[in-house]
Design an enzyme around this catalytic site. Structure first.
Site, PDB file in Angstrom:
ATOM      1  N   TYR A 183      -6.325 -16.057 -13.919  1.00  0.00           N
ATOM      2  CA  TYR A 183      -6.031 -14.263 -13.580  1.00  0.00           C
ATOM      3  C   TYR A 183      -6.671 -13.210 -14.724  1.00  0.00           C
ATOM      4  O   TYR A 183      -6.845 -12.435 -14.617  1.00  0.00           O
ATOM      5  CB  TYR A 183      -4.473 -13.975 -13.665  1.00  0.00           C
ATOM      6  CG  TYR A 183      -4.504 -12.483 -13.196  1.00  0.00           C
ATOM      7  CD1 TYR A 183      -4.674 -11.920 -12.322  1.00  0.00           C
ATOM      8  CD2 TYR A 183      -3.809 -11.483 -14.477  1.00  0.00           C
ATOM      9  CE1 TYR A 183      -4.805 -10.430 -12.505  1.00  0.00           C
ATOM     10  CE2 TYR A 183      -3.492  -9.926 -14.569  1.00  0.00           C
ATOM     11  CZ  TYR A 183      -3.842  -9.719 -13.013  1.00  0.00           C
ATOM     12  OH  TYR A 183      -3.531  -8.355 -12.788  1.00  0.00           O
ATOM     13  N   LYS A 197      -9.675 -10.377 -14.796  1.00  0.00           N
ATOM     14  CA  LYS A 197      -9.710  -9.073 -14.886  1.00  0.00           C
ATOM     15  C   LYS A 197     -10.835  -9.579 -16.448  1.00  0.00           C
ATOM     16  O   LYS A 197     -11.672  -8.159 -16.328  1.00  0.00           O
ATOM     17  CB  LYS A 197      -8.130  -8.608 -15.607  1.00  0.00           C
ATOM     18  CG  LYS A 197      -7.393  -8.940 -14.622  1.00  0.00           C
ATOM     19  CD  LYS A 197      -7.807  -8.067 -13.510  1.00  0.00           C
ATOM     20  CE  LYS A 197      -6.775  -7.813 -12.233  1.00  0.00           C
ATOM     21  NZ  LYS A 197      -7.366  -6.866 -11.203  1.00  0.00           N
TER      22      LYS A 197
HETATM   23  N1  NAP Z   1       1.562  -5.335 -11.659  1.00  0.00           N
HETATM   24  C1  NAP Z   1       0.888  -5.155 -13.054  1.00  0.00           C
HETATM   25  O1  NAP Z   1       1.645  -5.940 -14.209  1.00  0.00           O
HETATM   26  C2  NAP Z   1      -0.390  -5.307 -12.719  1.00  0.00           C
HETATM   27  C3  NAP Z   1      -0.894  -4.687 -14.721  1.00  0.00           C
HETATM   28  C4  NAP Z   1      -2.543  -4.973 -14.676  1.00  0.00           C
HETATM   29  C5  NAP Z   1      -3.038  -5.091 -13.931  1.00  0.00           C
HETATM   30  N2  NAP Z   1      -2.461  -4.603 -11.789  1.00  0.00           N
HETATM   31  C6  NAP Z   1      -3.443  -4.960 -11.062  1.00  0.00           C
HETATM   32  O2  NAP Z   1      -2.616  -4.431  -9.948  1.00  0.00           O
HETATM   33  C7  NAP Z   1      -3.028  -4.157  -8.942  1.00  0.00           C
HETATM   34  C8  NAP Z   1      -2.211  -4.123  -7.972  1.00  0.00           C
HETATM   35  O3  NAP Z   1      -1.788  -5.267  -8.219  1.00  0.00           O
HETATM   36  P1  NAP Z   1      -0.156  -4.144  -8.033  1.00  0.00           P
HETATM   37  O4  NAP Z   1       1.025  -4.899  -9.643  1.00  0.00           O
HETATM   38  O5  NAP Z   1       0.086  -3.771  -7.707  1.00  0.00           O
HETATM   39  O6  NAP Z   1       0.767  -5.678  -7.290  1.00  0.00           O
HETATM   40  P2  NAP Z   1       0.861  -5.713  -6.117  1.00  0.00           P
HETATM   41  O7  NAP Z   1       2.387  -5.068  -5.636  1.00  0.00           O
HETATM   42  O8  NAP Z   1       2.029  -7.120  -5.385  1.00  0.00           O
HETATM   43  O9  NAP Z   1      -0.134  -5.341  -4.659  1.00  0.00           O
HETATM   44  C9  NAP Z   1      -1.120  -6.090  -4.705  1.00  0.00           C
HETATM   45  C10 NAP Z   1      -1.761  -5.269  -3.204  1.00  0.00           C
HETATM   46  O10 NAP Z   1      -3.056  -6.184  -3.518  1.00  0.00           O
HETATM   47  C11 NAP Z   1      -3.028  -6.504  -1.533  1.00  0.00           C
HETATM   48  N3  NAP Z   1      -4.235  -7.942  -2.033  1.00  0.00           N
HETATM   49  C12 NAP Z   1      -3.659  -9.306  -2.406  1.00  0.00           C
HETATM   50  N4  NAP Z   1      -4.426  -9.991  -1.834  1.00  0.00           N
HETATM   51  C13 NAP Z   1      -4.893  -9.793  -1.276  1.00  0.00           C
HETATM   52  C14 NAP Z   1      -6.118 -10.202  -0.482  1.00  0.00           C
HETATM   53  N5  NAP Z   1      -6.951 -11.461  -0.510  1.00  0.00           N
HETATM   54  N6  NAP Z   1      -7.047  -9.870   0.704  1.00  0.00           N
HETATM   55  C15 NAP Z   1      -6.122  -8.134   1.186  1.00  0.00           C
HETATM   56  N7  NAP Z   1      -4.818  -7.389   0.064  1.00  0.00           N
HETATM   57  C16 NAP Z   1      -4.605  -7.736  -0.475  1.00  0.00           C
HETATM   58  C17 NAP Z   1      -1.513  -6.756  -1.843  1.00  0.00           C
HETATM   59  O11 NAP Z   1      -1.578  -6.864  -0.483  1.00  0.00           O
HETATM   60  P3  NAP Z   1      -1.106  -8.418   0.342  1.00  0.00           P
HETATM   61  O12 NAP Z   1       0.631  -8.336   0.289  1.00  0.00           O
HETATM   62  O13 NAP Z   1      -1.488  -7.991   2.249  1.00  0.00           O
HETATM   63  O14 NAP Z   1      -1.765  -9.467   0.298  1.00  0.00           O
HETATM   64  C18 NAP Z   1      -0.781  -5.752  -1.968  1.00  0.00           C
HETATM   65  O15 NAP Z   1      -0.853  -4.464  -1.396  1.00  0.00           O
HETATM   66  C19 NAP Z   1      -3.488  -5.979  -8.676  1.00  0.00           C
HETATM   67  O16 NAP Z   1      -5.836  -5.895  -8.852  1.00  0.00           O
HETATM   68  C20 NAP Z   1      -3.384  -6.317 -10.013  1.00  0.00           C
HETATM   69  O17 NAP Z   1      -3.981  -7.350 -10.249  1.00  0.00           O
HETATM   70  C21 NAP Z   1      -1.117  -5.745 -12.155  1.00  0.00           C
END
Ligand code: NAP
Length: 265
Positions: free
Chosen positions: A156, A160
């Site tokens: 992961y 990133k």
């Molecule tokens: N939460 C953290 O601590 C954090 C920190 C830094 C960066 N981020 C980044 O923020 C972004 C959003 O994550 P989040 O924290 O909001 O997590 P989340 O609530 O799990 O949301 C992830 C989103 O991405 C979608 N997704 C994942 N795989 C997919 C695929 N193969 N095709 C289409 N949609 C897909 C999911 O939809 P489905 O459920 O339909 O798959 C969901 O809508 C990500 O890029 C993550 O790496 C998160």
């Protein structure tokens, strides 16, 4: 005579069913964008219904953005709308905890295909249209994880690091093209991310986290202002500053303490 309604802008938001992506889509709707939103699961339709209450026209596409077919499907719906994409918020992504050698390779591949391959494929397709028009805003959700080796989340963090670097490079390629590229770099944020990554038995999985609405607002405003990299929150800014000066092994050890499974989750 009926007054002509001003044309609303159009934003494409991926990963908009939950978490940061949903909140980014909400920011767009509240700012007067219509929306094309996408995620892999049917929950994207529920998100669309909620987002319509903010007055936006919202179309939802269920597509697996880890696959070329999924990216093509989303792009062809965007083309079919017959109006330009003013903003692309490429946010879909997934994590994966535990030791690399214990991970299922299909899941490893899905992380890389979603966070890297699908993300750059979509950005290339929509970015070409924007460059041809000489206008557009791109926001990519990277992470502060890109600045440190991700012990117990090795793949992961590698994805990133790619996204953070890619966004900065693309920004400079497009600096005279009228297209801006913003990279939102959140720290640990309170979404479904850690449960989905199998990381609820880790220190980072259990600690207090940032509010996704606040994180999204910071990213959205940076995108609207055409800013480059944006790190959400002062603690995360400090961590990034430390990672720029501390030895790589030190950062890998700090990450081990945050992400090592405790086996009691
Ligand atoms: N939460 C953290 O601590 C954090 C920190 C830094 C960066 N981020 C980044 O923020 C972004 C959003 O994550 P989040 O924290 O909001 O997590 P989340 O609530 O799990 O949301 C992830 C989103 O991405 C979608 N997704 C994942 N795989 C997919 C695929 N193969 N095709 C289409 N949609 C897909 C999911 O939809 P489905 O459920 O339909 O798959 C969901 O809508 C990500 O890029 C993550 O790496 C998160």
């Amino acid at each position: 005579m009926a007054q002509r309604q001003p044309l609303r802008r159009l934003a494409v938001v991926t990963g908009a069913s939950t978490g940061i992506g949903y909140e980014l889509a909400r920011c767009c709707a509240e700012a007067g964008y219509d929306l094309l939103i996408s995620a892999d699961e049917p929950a994207i339709d529920t998100a669309a219904a909620e987002l319509r209450t903010h007055g936006a026209s919202v179309q939802a596409v269920q597509a697996d953005l880890a696959t070329s077919d999924g990216v093509e499907a989303l792009h062809s719906v965007a083309l079919g709308l017959g109006r330009p994409v003013d903003a692309l918020l490429a946010n879909a992504g997934r994590g994966l905890g535990k030791a690399f050698l214990d991970q299922d390779f299909a899941e490893v591949r899905r992380v890389i295909d979603t966070n890297v391959t699908g993300t750059v494929q979509l950005i290339q397709k929509v970015g070409r249209d924007m460059r041809a028009r000489g206008a557009g805003r791109i926001l990519v959700t990277g992470s502060i994880a890109g600045f440190m080796p991700g012990t117990y989340q090795a793949v992961y963090n590698g994805t990133k690091a790619f996204v953070d670097s890619f966004a900065a490079a693309l920004r400079h390629e497009l600096q005279d093209a009228g297209v801006t590229v913003t990279c939102l770099m959140p720290g640990p944020t309170d979404t479904e991310f850690f449960a989905r990554a199998g990381m609820l038995d880790t220190k980072v999985g259990r600690q207090d986290k940032d509010d996704p609405a606040t994180v999204a607002r910071i990213g959205f405003e940076a995108m609207e202002n055409g800013e480059g990299d944006v790190i959400a929150g002062w603690k995360n800014k400090l961590q990034v500053a430390m990672s720029r000066v501390a030895p790589t092994d030190r950062m890998a050890e700090i990450h081990r303490r945050m992400a090592e499974p405790r086996g009691d989750g």
